[in-house]
Every structure is written in structure tokens, then in C-alpha cells.
Design a protein around this motif. Structure first.
Motif, short mmCIF file in Angstrom:
data_model
loop_
_atom_site.label_atom_id
_atom_site.label_comp_id
_atom_site.label_asym_id
_atom_site.label_seq_id
_atom_site.Cartn_x
_atom_site.Cartn_y
_atom_site.Cartn_z
N VAL A 305 1.01 -1.24 -0.11
CA VAL A 305 0.04 0.08 0.10
C VAL A 305 0.72 1.32 -0.05
O VAL A 305 2.16 0.99 0.57
N ASP A 306 0.30 2.41 -0.57
CA ASP A 306 1.07 3.57 -0.47
C ASP A 306 0.67 4.57 0.60
O ASP A 306 -0.70 4.85 0.27
N LEU A 307 1.24 4.84 1.52
CA LEU A 307 0.74 5.64 2.76
C LEU A 307 0.56 7.06 2.15
O LEU A 307 -0.10 7.79 2.77
N CYS A 308 1.36 7.43 1.07
CA CYS A 308 0.84 8.96 0.71
C CYS A 308 -0.64 8.95 0.09
O CYS A 308 -0.89 10.03 -0.15
N THR A 309 -0.99 7.85 0.00
CA THR A 309 -2.43 7.86 -0.83
C THR A 309 -3.45 7.52 0.41
O THR A 309 -4.33 8.31 0.43
N ILE A 310 -2.96 6.73 1.23
CA ILE A 310 -4.20 6.38 2.27
C ILE A 310 -4.15 7.40 3.26
O ILE A 310 -5.13 7.90 3.89
N VAL A 311 -2.92 8.06 3.99
CA VAL A 311 -2.98 9.04 4.89
C VAL A 311 -3.97 10.22 4.61
O VAL A 311 -4.93 10.65 5.24
N PRO A 312 -3.72 10.95 3.17
CA PRO A 312 -4.80 11.91 3.06
C PRO A 312 -6.22 11.48 2.83
O PRO A 312 -7.01 12.40 3.35
N ALA A 313 -6.48 10.25 2.49
CA ALA A 313 -7.83 9.92 2.39
C ALA A 313 -8.36 9.72 3.67
O ALA A 313 -9.51 10.02 4.11
N SER A 325 -9.62 20.88 11.73
CA SER A 325 -8.39 21.38 10.62
C SER A 325 -7.14 20.71 11.12
O SER A 325 -6.69 20.19 11.93
N PHE A 326 -6.62 19.99 9.77
CA PHE A 326 -5.67 19.18 9.91
C PHE A 326 -4.48 19.89 8.92
O PHE A 326 -4.92 20.23 7.81
N GLU A 327 -3.24 19.72 9.38
CA GLU A 327 -2.20 20.07 8.90
C GLU A 327 -1.40 18.76 8.16
O GLU A 327 -1.01 18.10 8.85
N THR A 328 -1.24 18.56 6.82
CA THR A 328 -0.39 17.28 6.49
C THR A 328 0.90 17.68 5.81
O THR A 328 0.88 18.65 4.94
N THR A 329 1.83 16.79 6.16
CA THR A 329 3.28 16.98 5.66
C THR A 329 3.42 15.61 5.00
O THR A 329 3.54 14.64 5.73
N LEU A 330 3.55 15.55 3.62
CA LEU A 330 3.91 14.30 2.84
C LEU A 330 5.32 14.42 2.20
O LEU A 330 5.42 15.48 1.73
N PRO A 331 5.98 13.33 2.15
CA PRO A 331 7.36 13.32 1.42
C PRO A 331 6.99 13.07 -0.02
O PRO A 331 5.82 12.70 -0.48
N PRO A 332 8.06 13.67 -0.84
CA PRO A 332 8.05 13.48 -2.15
C PRO A 332 7.95 12.08 -2.80
O PRO A 332 8.55 11.05 -2.15
N GLY A 333 7.10 11.80 -3.75
CA GLY A 333 7.13 10.21 -4.30
C GLY A 333 6.19 9.49 -3.25
O GLY A 333 4.94 9.91 -3.19
N SER A 334 6.46 8.39 -2.91
CA SER A 334 5.47 7.42 -2.62
C SER A 334 6.19 6.79 -1.19
O SER A 334 7.37 6.46 -1.34
N VAL A 335 5.22 6.15 -0.36
CA VAL A 335 6.03 5.32 0.80
C VAL A 335 5.06 4.14 0.71
O VAL A 335 3.89 4.05 1.22
N ALA A 366 -1.70 18.17 13.30
CA ALA A 366 -0.55 18.08 12.37
C ALA A 366 -0.16 16.85 12.11
O ALA A 366 -0.04 15.96 13.20
N VAL A 367 -0.17 16.34 11.13
CA VAL A 367 0.12 15.08 10.62
C VAL A 367 1.30 14.92 9.44
O VAL A 367 1.43 15.68 8.80
N ALA A 368 2.48 14.31 9.93
CA ALA A 368 3.66 14.39 9.14
C ALA A 368 4.06 12.78 9.03
O ALA A 368 4.29 12.00 9.67
N LEU A 369 4.18 12.60 7.66
CA LEU A 369 4.59 11.28 7.18
C LEU A 369 5.86 11.38 6.41
O LEU A 369 6.23 12.34 5.83
N THR A 370 6.95 10.35 6.89
CA THR A 370 8.23 10.35 6.14
C THR A 370 8.24 8.85 5.85
O THR A 370 7.56 8.05 5.76
N PRO A 371 9.38 8.47 5.00
CA PRO A 371 9.49 6.98 4.60
C PRO A 371 9.71 6.07 5.52
O PRO A 371 9.74 5.18 5.34
N SER A 372 9.93 6.83 6.75
CA SER A 372 10.07 5.43 7.74
C SER A 372 9.11 5.89 9.26
O SER A 372 9.24 5.22 10.22
#
Length: 463
Positions: A305-313, A325-335, A366-372
Motif C-alpha cells: 500500500v502507498d501511505l501517501c495515498t491512504i493518509v490523505p484519504a 482542521s488538519f495540517e499534512t506533511t507528505l514526502p515526495p514520491g510514495s511510501v 498536524a500529521v507528518a509522514l516520512t518514508p520511515s
């Protein structure tokens, strides 16, 4: 049937079948070679008797006409030879015994049939008999006593059978001994128990052979079983403790409702509201217990699964449901992560739900997603060290959070899923409170001023 007996039986059957095949092949080859030698001897005898130097006329003297009768041993020691004239008359040439003459022999004498080679018993003796044409003036009937050959084959057959039997017995004994040797450490592993009733695997684990592998597997299985039993015991204890409070409240309210006629309308409404609230809490608690119990035991298959797709959903779903209200930080590409999609959605949902419950409604999460890692930060009162240490335990609730409705299982479910994935869970008050190596992502937290609490998980993304 025990393993030792099975292995002994298998090896005995294998040795018997193999021995019979080899013995049959050897016996057949030997028999064919011996009979071929006899047939060659018969053809050689026929060539000698058909030679022009040998006189077979009955009018000559015996010494002159039949010199072969007086040769001791040699080619004719075990042979009988007869001549059959075209008219069917039988004339003895070598040997005192007469061989039986058949119609086929007479047909050969009249040039009506080809040579004939057969095995026939005459009296108590078995002969190999060759009938062959004799200078177009009849036929020669030559028989060779093959009792010695048959006796040799019988002796060979007996020896082969004894050899096969002996091989089967030896194979059974060897199989039993080998199985006993192999099973001895396994039996010792199964029967060695300590006073506490647990297998003593210390010595077996140190082995480098298959028994050591089995012992290590047993050790790991027993450790998992022990941890599972401990987890179940804690779950029952915690569940009984948590269920006692709403059940006590329900019982008290029910006792009050028994005096329904004496209660005012406001008291009745308050009691009914408490009943509804306690019922909802019990329902949520049972749902969380069921989720925690069956988590990881579903039949859903893992997928990438790609977390860059699931987290925003998931965030969009919470925004629509909670009006937060949410602030979302996503890495470039996919996780990309290899996991059951339902499990990772529950992790994200529980983290977001925890942040929504314990933060003011007018603040941003605030929600922050990184590759790890994945971190959720919300405005809240700071947690002391004891709260941070026990926050992911089942049914644990910080003193400041006990006024908020909940089961205390949401973050415990997060830890169960992330731990099974090989990751970790953590919580801290502000990013500056921990070192950068412990925090994971940097520049976390909402834009609002005030105390902040970050709950995060780490995982190994799929490369």
C-alpha cells in the motif's frame, strides 16, 4: 507404529525389493549364459557328428564306425546322439539311452521343418535336445544332460534368496539403530522437563544439527505461547477492571430507576442520559476488545500500500466527520508498505482519533509522514514521564484524559499492529524534548502556540 519401527520396515522393504530385482536380473543373466553354453556345446557336437570323417554305417564294426563312444569325457561325456532316417528309423550313435522322437523330429529328417532346440525330461534326467538335418539323409537328434546346470542354477537361486533375506534383516536392524540414534535426542528433548513444568532446552538449543533447529523452534514457540498467555491474562484482568466501573454505574442507575415514580423529570432525564452514555461506553469497549483480540488473525492478505495515498484519504474522512482542521506533511514520491490495508488504516484512524479527543476543537492537528515514520501532533497538556511510559498499554489512561470518554485501547491496538510489523511506537511533548535521532522527522507540530503532544510510529518502508 513408532518411528524406529517404521524406518526399519521401510529399509527392510527397500532392501528386499532391491535385492529381488538384482537377484532376478543376475539369475536370469546367468541362466541364459549357461543355457547358451549348453546350446553351443550341442551345435559343436552336431558339427562333429556331421563331419565326413565319421562313419555312421551299421555294417561296419563298432570300433571303426563309432569311435566317439570310446572317448572318455570330452565333448560327448554327457551327450546322447541318434540318427533319424528319412523313413523315420532311429539309429543310436552315442550313449546307451534313447531319446524320444517326435513327429517334428521326423519332419526335420524329411526336410520338412527347420532345426529344433528344446528342453525335455527323459526319465529322471533333464536333457537339452537339438534336432538338426543330417546331409539331406535324415536328421541328427542330440541331447545333453543338463542336470548339473539345473543344479547349479538351483544352488544359485537359493543363495540369492538367502542373500536377499539377509540384506532385508540387516537393513531392518540398521534402520532401527539409525532411527534410535536419531530419535534419542528428540525424545530427550520432549521428556526433559524442569521442576516448573517447562522444557529445559538450554543444552539442545546449543546444538548445530536439526535437533538444535527443532529445539530453537520449540523455544521460540514456547516463548510466544507464554507471552500470549500473559497477554490474555492481562487482558482479562484489565477488561474486568474496566468493565466494573460502567457496570457499577449501570446498576446504580437501574436501582434509582426502580423509584421512577418518585423521581423528578430532570432526575429521570439525567439517569437515562447516564444509562445511554454508559451503554455507548460499554459498546465501544467491547468493540475495542474484539478488535484487539482478533487483530492479526483475519484472513486478509498482505499487500503493498502507498501511505501517501491512504493518509490523505483518512484525514479527509476525519475532517468531514469531526469538522477539525488538519495540517499534512507528505514526502515526495510514495511510501510503500507491505501490510494488510485494514490494519494500517486502523493505525492511522486510532492516531487521528486520539488527537481529536485530546485537543481543543479550535486547534489544528498536524500529521507528518516520512518514508520511515508517521507522527500526529496536537495541542494538549504535557504528559509526564510515567504517562509517556504507559501510554500504549491496554486500558491505560492518563489522569488528565480520564474525563474523556474512551476505552483506553486505541493506542494499544496501534502498538500491537506496529510491533507485528517490526516497528516501534513513541510519544513526546515537544520536538525539542528529545534528540533528533529519536524524533524521526524534523519540524513537526501544528502552527498554534502552546503545549503539544506528538504520538508517532516507525516502520520499515518497502524499497
Amino acid at each position: 507404529m513408532k518411528l524406529r519401527a517404521r524406518l526399519a520396515l521401510v529399509l527392510a522393504v527397500f532392501a528386499t525389493v532391491t535385492g529381488l530385482l538384482v537377484a532376478t536380473l543376475s539369475y536370469t543373466t546367468t541362466s541364459q549364459q549357461l543355457m547358451a553354453s549348453v546350446d553351443t556345446s550341442l551345435r559343436s557336437t552336431a558339427t562333429t557328428l556331421r563331419a565326413p570323417t565319421i562313419t555312421v554305417s551299421r555294417s561296419a564294426s563298432a570300433t571303426r564306425l563309432h569311435p566317439l563312444r570310446h572317448r572318455p569325457g570330452g565333448l560327448f561325456a554327457l551327450a546322447i546322439a541318434e540318427k533319424i532316417t528319412r523313413s523315420g528309423k532311429v539309429i543310436p550313435l552315442v550313449g546307451a539311452r534313447m531319446l524320444p522322437v517326435t513327429n517334428r523330429d521326423r519332419a526335420i529328417a524329411r526336410d520338412l521343418a527347420p532345426r529344433w532346440l528344446r528342453t525335455q525330461r527323459v526319465g529322471d534326467i533333464t536333457y537339452r535336445i537339438l534336432t538338426i538335418q543330417y546331409r539331406h539323409r535324415g536328421a541328427l537328434l542330440i541331447g545333453r544332460n543338463i542336470d548339473d546346470v539345473l543344479h547349479s542354477l538351483a544352488v544359485l537361486r537359493t543363495r540369492f534368496l538367502l542373500l536377499v533375506l539377509g540384506a532385508a534383516v540387516v537393513a531392518a536392524i540398521v534402520g532401527y539403530l539409525v532411527a534410535s540414534t536419531l530419535s534419542r535426542p528428540i525424545l530427550a528433548l520432549a521428556t526433559t522437563l524442569t521442576a516448573s513444568g517447562q522444557p529445559d532446552l538450554a543444552r539442545a538449543v546449543e546444538r548445530s544439527d536439526e535437533v538444535g533447529v527443532l529445539a530453537r523452534s520449540f523455544r521460540d514457540t514456547l516463548e510466544d505461547l507464554h507471552q500470549s498467555e500473559e497477554a490474555q491474562r492481562r487482558l482479562v484482568q484489565n477488561a474486568s477492571h474496566e468493565l466494573r466501573t460502567p457496570l457499577t454505574s449501570l446498576r446504580t442507575n437501574i436501582d434509582l430507576l426502580q423509584r421512577y415514580d418518585t423521581l423528578g423529570s430532570s432526575d429521570r432525564e439525567r439517569i437515562l442520559a447516564d444509562l445511554r452514555s454508559e451503554t455507548v461506553e460499554l459498546t465501544n469497549l467491547l468493540d475495542e476488545l474484539v478488535t484487539l483480540t482478533v487483530e492479526g488473525q483475519t484472513n486478509d492478505t498482505e499487500e503493498t500500500v502507498d501511505l501517501c495515498t491512504i493518509v490523505p484519504a483518512m484525514i479527509a474522512r476525519f475532517e468531514a466527520r469531526t469538522r477539525r482542521s488538519f495540517e499534512t506533511t507528505l514526502p515526495p514520491g510514495s511510501v510503500a508498505l507491505r501490510i494488510k490495508q485494514q490494519a494500517i488504516e486502523r493505525v492511522i484512524s486510532n492516531l487521528l482519533d486520539n488527537a481529536v479527543k485530546f485537543s481543543p476543537s479550535d486547534t489544528t492537528i498536524a500529521v507528518a509522514l516520512t518514508p520511515s515514520s508517521l507522527e500526529v501532533t496536537n495541542v494538549a497538556d504535557p504528559l509526564d514521564e510515567n504517562d509517556r511510559e504507559h501510554l500504549f498499554e491496554r486500558f491505560y489512561r492518563a489522569p488528565t484524559a480520564r474525563a474523556v470518554q474512551g476505552s483506553g485501547l486505541g493506542l494499544a491496538i496501534v502498538r500491537e499492529i506496529i510491533t507485528a510489523l517490526g516497528g516501534t511506537t513513541y510519544v513526546h511533548n515537544t520536538p525539542s524534548e528529545l534528540g533528533p535521532s529519536e524524533l524521526g522527522p524534523s519540524e513537526l507540530g501544528p502552527s498554534e502556540l502552546g503545549n503539544r503532544v506528538t504520538v508517532g510510529v516507525t516502520f520499515q518502508a518497502r524499497r
